[in-house]
Design an enzyme around this catalytic site. Structure first.
Site, PDB file in Angstrom:
ATOM      1  NE  ARG A 102      -2.342  -1.198   3.588  1.00 18.90           N
ATOM      2  CZ  ARG A 102      -1.803  -0.370   4.454  1.00 18.90           C
ATOM      3  NH1 ARG A 102      -1.903   0.936   4.299  1.00 18.90           N
ATOM      4  NH2 ARG A 102      -1.202  -0.830   5.532  1.00 18.90           N
ATOM      5  CE1 TYR A 245       2.124  -7.203  -4.294  1.00 21.90           C
ATOM      6  CE2 TYR A 245       1.073  -6.414  -2.284  1.00 21.90           C
ATOM      7  CZ  TYR A 245       1.868  -7.342  -2.939  1.00 21.90           C
ATOM      8  OH  TYR A 245       2.388  -8.410  -2.244  1.00 21.90           O
ATOM      9  N   GLY A 246      -2.690  -5.311  -4.067  1.00 20.66           N
ATOM     10  CA  GLY A 246      -3.430  -5.409  -2.801  1.00 20.66           C
ATOM     11  C   GLY A 246      -4.433  -4.295  -2.569  1.00 20.66           C
ATOM     12  N   GLY A 247      -4.345  -3.723  -1.398  1.00 18.86           N
ATOM     13  CA  GLY A 247      -5.292  -2.703  -0.968  1.00 18.86           C
ATOM     14  C   GLY A 247      -5.346  -1.474  -1.872  1.00 18.86           C
ATOM     15  CE  LYS A 254      -6.402  -3.646   4.579  1.00 20.15           C
ATOM     16  NZ  LYS A 254      -6.515  -4.109   5.943  1.00 20.15           N
ATOM     17  CG  HIS A 274      -7.182  -3.110  10.046  1.00 19.83           C
ATOM     18  ND1 HIS A 274      -5.877  -2.695  10.203  1.00 19.83           N
ATOM     19  CD2 HIS A 274      -7.137  -4.098   9.123  1.00 19.83           C
ATOM     20  CE1 HIS A 274      -5.087  -3.399   9.406  1.00 19.83           C
ATOM     21  NE2 HIS A 274      -5.828  -4.256   8.744  1.00 19.83           N
ATOM     22  CB  SER A 296      -0.765  -3.583   8.034  1.00 16.05           C
ATOM     23  OG  SER A 296      -1.916  -2.822   7.739  1.00 16.05           O
ATOM     24  CB  CYS A 298       0.647  -6.414  13.998  1.00 13.64           C
ATOM     25  SG  CYS A 298       1.805  -5.082  13.667  1.00 13.64           S
ATOM     26  CG  ASP A 321      -7.427  -7.249   6.800  1.00 13.17           C
ATOM     27  OD1 ASP A 321      -6.507  -7.008   7.599  1.00 13.17           O
ATOM     28  OD2 ASP A 321      -7.650  -6.545   5.803  1.00 13.17           O
ATOM     29  NE  ARG A 413       0.044  -8.309   2.492  1.00 14.55           N
ATOM     30  CZ  ARG A 413      -0.550  -8.012   3.644  1.00 14.55           C
ATOM     31  NH1 ARG A 413      -1.651  -8.619   4.018  1.00 14.55           N
ATOM     32  NH2 ARG A 413      -0.032  -7.099   4.453  1.00 14.55           N
TER      33      ARG A 413
HETATM   34  P1  GTP Z   1      -2.550  -7.472   7.394  1.00 13.80           P
HETATM   35  O1  GTP Z   1      -3.022  -8.556   6.495  1.00 13.80           O
HETATM   36  O2  GTP Z   1      -1.414  -6.687   6.833  1.00 13.80           O
HETATM   37  O3  GTP Z   1      -3.627  -6.592   7.942  1.00 13.80           O
HETATM   38  O4  GTP Z   1      -1.847  -8.158   8.645  1.00 13.80           O
HETATM   39  P2  GTP Z   1      -2.154  -9.265   9.722  1.00 13.80           P
HETATM   40  O5  GTP Z   1      -2.359  -8.578  11.036  1.00 13.80           O
HETATM   41  O6  GTP Z   1      -3.166 -10.248   9.286  1.00 13.80           O
HETATM   42  O7  GTP Z   1      -0.738  -9.931   9.777  1.00 13.80           O
HETATM   43  P3  GTP Z   1      -0.263 -11.426   9.878  1.00 13.80           P
HETATM   44  O8  GTP Z   1      -1.097 -12.268  10.792  1.00 13.80           O
HETATM   45  O9  GTP Z   1      -0.113 -11.946   8.523  1.00 13.80           O
HETATM   46  O10 GTP Z   1       1.140 -11.122  10.559  1.00 13.80           O
HETATM   47  C1  GTP Z   1       2.257 -11.625  10.052  1.00 13.80           C
HETATM   48  C2  GTP Z   1       3.491 -11.369  10.875  1.00 13.80           C
HETATM   49  O11 GTP Z   1       3.260 -11.360  12.280  1.00 13.80           O
HETATM   50  C3  GTP Z   1       4.441 -12.501  10.603  1.00 13.80           C
HETATM   51  O12 GTP Z   1       5.729 -11.964  10.503  1.00 13.80           O
HETATM   52  C4  GTP Z   1       4.287 -13.368  11.832  1.00 13.80           C
HETATM   53  O13 GTP Z   1       5.393 -14.177  12.045  1.00 13.80           O
HETATM   54  C5  GTP Z   1       4.083 -12.332  12.927  1.00 13.80           C
HETATM   55  N1  GTP Z   1       3.358 -12.870  14.089  1.00 13.80           N
HETATM   56  C6  GTP Z   1       2.055 -13.226  14.138  1.00 13.80           C
HETATM   57  N2  GTP Z   1       1.708 -13.688  15.364  1.00 13.80           N
HETATM   58  C7  GTP Z   1       2.832 -13.591  16.120  1.00 13.80           C
HETATM   59  C8  GTP Z   1       3.131 -13.894  17.482  1.00 13.80           C
HETATM   60  O14 GTP Z   1       2.284 -14.343  18.254  1.00 13.80           O
HETATM   61  N3  GTP Z   1       4.391 -13.644  17.900  1.00 13.80           N
HETATM   62  C9  GTP Z   1       5.361 -13.139  17.071  1.00 13.80           C
HETATM   63  N4  GTP Z   1       6.566 -12.914  17.558  1.00 13.80           N
HETATM   64  N5  GTP Z   1       5.123 -12.857  15.764  1.00 13.80           N
HETATM   65  C10 GTP Z   1       3.878 -13.072  15.313  1.00 13.80           C
HETATM   66  C1  SPV Z   2      -2.996  -4.362   5.288  1.00 15.76           C
HETATM   67  O1  SPV Z   2      -2.011  -3.730   4.866  1.00 15.76           O
HETATM   68  O2  SPV Z   2      -3.520  -4.118   6.403  1.00 15.76           O
HETATM   69  C2  SPV Z   2      -3.578  -5.458   4.491  1.00 15.76           C
HETATM   70  C3  SPV Z   2      -3.033  -5.681   3.146  1.00 15.76           C
HETATM   71  O3  SPV Z   2      -4.473  -6.125   4.955  1.00 15.76           O
HETATM   72  S1  SPV Z   2      -3.682  -4.618   1.953  1.00 15.76           S
HETATM   73  O4  SPV Z   2      -4.907  -5.231   1.413  1.00 15.76           O
HETATM   74  O5  SPV Z   2      -2.699  -4.473   0.884  1.00 15.76           O
HETATM   75  O6  SPV Z   2      -4.025  -3.355   2.523  1.00 15.76           O
HETATM   76 MN    MN Z   3      -5.139  -5.441   6.973  1.00 15.47          MN
END
Ligand code: GTP
Ligand code: SPV
Ligand code: MN
Length: 635
Positions: A102, A245-247, A254, A274, A296, A298, A321, A413
């Site tokens: 994004r 790309y994506g969002g 988004k 979110h 994002s 996290c 999400d 992704r």
């Molecule tokens: P968006 O799709 O961008 O909105 O993000 P999301 O919040 O769905 O992110 P996602 O679950 O894909 O997070 C991915 C990152 O967080 C990876 O690098 C994971 O390894 C890390 N992660 C997720 N849960 C944990 C956790 O409990 N501990 C740690 N240390 N890392 C974590």
């Molecule tokens: C985020 O960035 O929080 C996402 C990926 O979930 S995107 O759809 O590209 O915004």
């Molecule tokens: Mn997201």
């Protein structure tokens, strides 16, 4: 409401005067399904007259349509078909290296008044932005097919479900929208039946014929150096230029489900967030539903597919999400997942961290910017402990371990239908949604924020949400690791003034009263002085969540602390978990000095919103300072 259309019609007509074009030439009316309402037909005709595609295709959402687009993209080099023996019906796309996430710096909220966008959004004056977009969109689809994608956010017939129509010249966007939303004939039928819809116009901004009629060849990932992701909250429209790309390009996600929907939600008394949505069943068979707002990349997808390490608890996925929530007839808050798929971060996903997710990706998945193995499968950092001896990296270059470059892009992704997750809740498409018991706020915080604490009440919970900070990730352009405020994980996604959004949360709390969900703050990302994670995370996150649910069930007490209520010794379930007493203590350490510094930063942060900061949040800041002073006194 739709005054811009008149403007645009005039511009399009002026364009057509220069280079005469009839609607028949671009077969809009001829190709349109029967009974398309006049407002939709004329919008499509206007965009076509402006962008000048070779053809217009109305998407029906069928498998045959999908198959044809996949074949065309393979032929064009946009898609690499993965080895069907290893990854059936799955494809890899490599984006342009300058179009990987994004672009928050190019994202605009074009409200009539600047103060309604607020200090955390880029604002642009709507008429001027419309002119800019009209100029950019002029001829932008020359040589291409324009796709018209009717879609629903949420299951058709749902109380909170909303319609949209995306126009795009990217077949990648069409097939991605087909997984991420519900596209095609049923959505169009709902529009024909009279449902309101949001127009969302997208072009990659790479015409194949220039204004002088000179042709140029296509590239596997067309996009433009110029990018605009724009939202018109008053007229509920989206225009996106230059990115695939994506969002930036899947406009249901988004742009609609958060930025435009947050405005609708404010006006109509609901919430667009979110957040992931989970269903949790206790060993005694009691069902809970939880939402969690994390910034994002996290951990929302990870938590959405949690495999509890504590026995007897069952977790099912409703969404990963976005949550749309509104009070139900019984006064409780109900949530739906407006999406139909997951667009998740690939790196870090493994059999150890998120086996459920990995299993969902075994077939019918689109991968973008992962690495390619020699036997035609995908790979990314963290998938296996040992990387393969040779790969093609996300840009298609030879890659060997230790070469110093990541094999997959950090924001690589996957796109996959939600129904492919074995953890999907049976009622994930319930038209009325699921009743929410608990809301979590979290972020990446190496210091200060404890593993879990409970907000004292809704108002304190809103303060906690409003003050979330997190280390930035690769999900957007910018400095990875930089600590920034990301209130409610909505910093890049709130379609109006963030302080007004906080006020809306306070209003919703007043409406929900005693039936409001309980609010907790979590932090899986705390580190020790050497940068080591203090908490094992992933499946072990079921432990603090179990504590939260036992609090909701009224089974246990808690200790009052600076950040909120924290577990009393012995209440956090640590059975069979190998964690030292020192680490445990560090996970809950609340240093009054450090929290005083946080409070100062919060005061500064709030100041930029001026008078619009709700009085309740200033009161909460004073309350926090009071608890800090008390803790200092006790030292
Ligand atoms: P968006 O799709 O961008 O909105 O993000 P999301 O919040 O769905 O992110 P996602 O679950 O894909 O997070 C991915 C990152 O967080 C990876 O690098 C994971 O390894 C890390 N992660 C997720 N849960 C944990 C956790 O409990 N501990 C740690 N240390 N890392 C974590
Ligand atoms: C985020 O960035 O929080 C996402 C990926 O979930 S995107 O759809 O590209 O915004
Ligand atoms: Mn997201």
């Amino acid at each position: 409401m739709r005054h811009w259309r008149i403007e645009l019609r005039r511009t399009a007509a002026a364009y057509a005067e220069e280079t005469p074009v009839t609607l028949q030439d671009i077969t809009i009316t001829r190709n349109a399904p029967a009974n398309v309402p006049a407002d939709l037909l004329s919008w499509v005709a206007e965009i076509a007259a402006l962008t000048r595609p070779d053809a217009v295709h109305w998407c029906d959402g069928s498998q045959a349509e999908r198959d044809r687009l996949y074949d065309e993209m393979v032929a064009a080099g946009t898609f690499i078909r993965l080895n069907p023996a290893r990854r059936p019906d799955s494809y890899l796309a490599r984006s342009d290296p300058a179009d990987v996430a994004r672009v928050e710096s190019r994202t605009f909220i074009c409200s009539e008044r600047e103060e309604d966008a607020g200090p955390t959004n880029n604002w642009a004056e709507p008429t001027a932005m419309k002119q800019t977009l009209t100029d950019l969109f002029s001829g932008a689809m020359r040589g291409r097919t324009m796709y018209v994608i009717p879609f629903t956010m949420g299951p058709l017939g749902g109380d909170i479900t909303r319609l949209g129509v995306e126009i795009t010249d990217s077949p990648y966007v069409v097939v991605s929208m087909r997984m991420m939303t519900r596209i095609g004939t049923p959505a169009l039928d709902a529009i024909i039946a009279g449902a309101a819809w949001v127009p969302a116009a997208h072009t990659v901004g790479y015409p194949l014929v220039d204004a002088d009629g000179n042709a140029r060849p296509d590239v596997p990932w067309p996009c433009s150096d110029t990018k605009y992701i724009t939202h018109f909250p008053e007229t509920r429209e989206i225009w996106s230029y230059g990115s695939g790309y994506g969002g930036n390009a899947l406009l249901g996600k988004k742009c609609y489900a958060l930025r435009i929907a947050s405005v609708m939600a404010r006006d109509e008394g609901w919430m667009a967030e979110h957040m992931l949505i989970l269903k949790i069943t206790s060993p005694a068979g009691r069902e809970f539903h939880l939402t969690a707002a994390f910034p994002s990349a996290c951990g929302k997808t990870n938590l959405a597919m949690l495999r509890p390490t504590i026995p007897g608890w069952k977790v099912e996925t409703v969404g990963d999400d976005i949550a749309w929530m509104r009070p139900g007839p019984d006064g409780r808050l109900y949530a739906i997942n407006p999406e139909a798929g997951f667009f998740g971060v690939a790196p870090g996903t493994s059999e150890e961290t998120n086996p459920t997710c990995l299993h969902a990706l075994r077939h019918d998945t689109i991968f973008t910017n992962t690495a390619l193995t020699d036997d035609g499968d995908v790979w990314w950092e963290g998938l296996t402990a040992e990387p393969p001896a040779h790969l093609l990296d996300w840009q298609g270059n030879d890659w060997t371990p230790g070469c110093g470059r990541p094999a997959a892009h950090p924001n690589a992704r996957f796109t996959v239908p939600a129904a492919q997750a074995e953890s999907i809740a049976p009622d994930w498409e319930s038209p009325t949604g699921v009743p929410i018991d608990v809301i979590l706020f979290g972020g990446r915080r190496a210091r200060n924020v404890p593993l879990i604490s409970e907000a004292y009440d809704w108002e304190h919970g809103v303060f906690v949400g409003a003050t979330v900070s997190s280390e930035q990730t690769a999900a957007a352009e910018g400095t990875v690791g930089a600590l920034r405020r990301d209130p409610f994980a909505m910093l890049p996604f709130c379609g109006y003034n963030m302080a007004d959004y906080w006020a809306h949360w306070l209003d919703m709390g007043a409406i929900l009263g005693e039936a409001a969900p309980r609010i907790f703050q979590v932090n899986w990302f705390r580190k020790d002085g050497d940068g080591r994670w203090l908490w094992p995370g992933f499946g072990e996150n079921s432990r603090p969540i179990e504590w939260a649910l036992r609090r909701v069930a009224g089974e246990i007490g808690a200790l009052d602390a600076i950040s909120g209520r924290i577990p009393a010794p012995g209440d956090l379930n640590l059975d069979r978990l190998d964690i030292s007493d020192d680490d445990l203590e560090a996970l809950f350490a609340l240093d009054p000095q450090a929290w005083a510094a946080e409070a100062d930063l919060t005061e500064e942060y709030f100041a930029q919103f001026g008078e619009r900061v709700p009085a309740a949040l200033s009161r909460q800041l004073a309350g926090l300072r009071g608890r800090i002073a008390e803790a200092k006194g006790a030292e």
